[in-house]
Design a protein around this motif. Structure first.
Motif, PDB file in Angstrom:
ATOM      1  N   LYS A 268       0.056  -4.482  -3.121  1.00 43.67           N
ATOM      2  CA  LYS A 268      -0.452  -5.063  -4.654  1.00 43.67           C
ATOM      3  C   LYS A 268      -0.027  -6.758  -4.258  1.00 43.67           C
ATOM      4  O   LYS A 268      -0.444  -7.248  -5.165  1.00 43.67           O
ATOM      5  CB  LYS A 268       0.996  -4.256  -5.719  1.00 43.67           C
ATOM      6  N   ASN A 269       1.035  -7.255  -3.542  1.00 54.24           N
ATOM      7  CA  ASN A 269       1.529  -8.434  -3.637  1.00 54.24           C
ATOM      8  C   ASN A 269       2.214  -8.496  -2.403  1.00 54.24           C
ATOM      9  O   ASN A 269       2.758  -8.693  -1.746  1.00 54.24           O
ATOM     10  CB  ASN A 269       2.705  -8.436  -4.495  1.00 54.24           C
ATOM     11  N   PRO A 270       0.766  -9.762  -1.090  1.00 52.10           N
ATOM     12  CA  PRO A 270      -0.178  -9.877  -2.155  1.00 52.10           C
ATOM     13  C   PRO A 270      -1.315  -8.466  -0.820  1.00 52.10           C
ATOM     14  O   PRO A 270      -0.967  -7.742  -0.151  1.00 52.10           O
ATOM     15  CB  PRO A 270      -0.848 -10.682  -1.379  1.00 52.10           C
TER      16      PRO A 270
END
Length: 201
Positions: free
Chosen positions: A175-177
């Motif tokens: 999700k991040n990143p």
């Protein structure tokens, strides 16, 4: 980064050999019989993976060689499937990055921050999975390799193939990143745990 460059940093190479489970000596930067025995085991594991899954283009082979043998197996398993899938769609895929040193990672991190170049990573040296011989990145090209397609829709198609492999993570699920060109062997719960374990060998 090539395997020859990695091997020139003897302490780093000894840590790689130890992480692979082949080296039982001290991390002292001195090549001896224990390191030679570990290198023989590494070479044998490499050979067996090539025999089982095949060999590929020169650039991919150069980068696969920098990975731990267990990660090399994953890379070959994935690349065999990925090349077959890419050929159906009229393009090629290659492994474009394997293990990186701290200095190499710091150089990439500096791009678009303190030096010219496109931003390619949010991780400083030691904060990337590429430091430990566990991760590789792939690129998608035209069949003559004159055109790099960047992060096209095909990255998802090929990246998802990694999710069918044992103990493997695809960066496209993050999700991040989100990191669609990234695939790695799961060996530690977090990059901080990997860094601590690697540096304490």
């Amino acid at each position: 980064m090539t395997i020859s460059e990695i091997r020139r940093d003897t302490k780093f190479w000894q840590r790689m050999l130890k992480l692979a489970g082949f080296y039982v000596g001290r991390i002292d930067g001195i090549r001896g019989v224990l390191q030679e025995a570990a290198e023989t085991k590494w070479a044998q594991a490499e050979y067996e993976a090539k025999q089982e899954f095949g060999t590929f283009d020169e650039r991919s082979e150069q980068n696969i060689a920098t990975l731990l043998p267990s990660a090399q197996r994953i890379a070959r398993m994935w690349l065999k499937q990925a090349k077959e899938e890419a050929a159906k769609l009229g393009y090629d895929v290659r492994i474009i990055c394997g293990t990186r040193t701290y200095a190499e990672q710091d150089g990439l991190y500096a791009q678009e921050r303190t030096k010219k170049g496109a931003k390619v990573t949010n991780a400083r040296g030691g904060y990337s999975w590429h430091k430990f011989g566990l991760a590789f990145d792939f690129g998608i090209f035209s069949t003559d390799c004159k055109t790099n397609y960047g992060e096209s829709q095909h990255y998802k198609t090929l990246g998802k193939l990694a999710m069918t492999l044992p103990n493997t993570t695809w960066g496209g699920t993050w999700k991040n990143p989100v990191d669609e060109p990234h695939i790695q062997l799961n060996m530690f719960g977090s990059v901080s745990k990997a860094r601590i374990a690697f540096n304490s060998l």
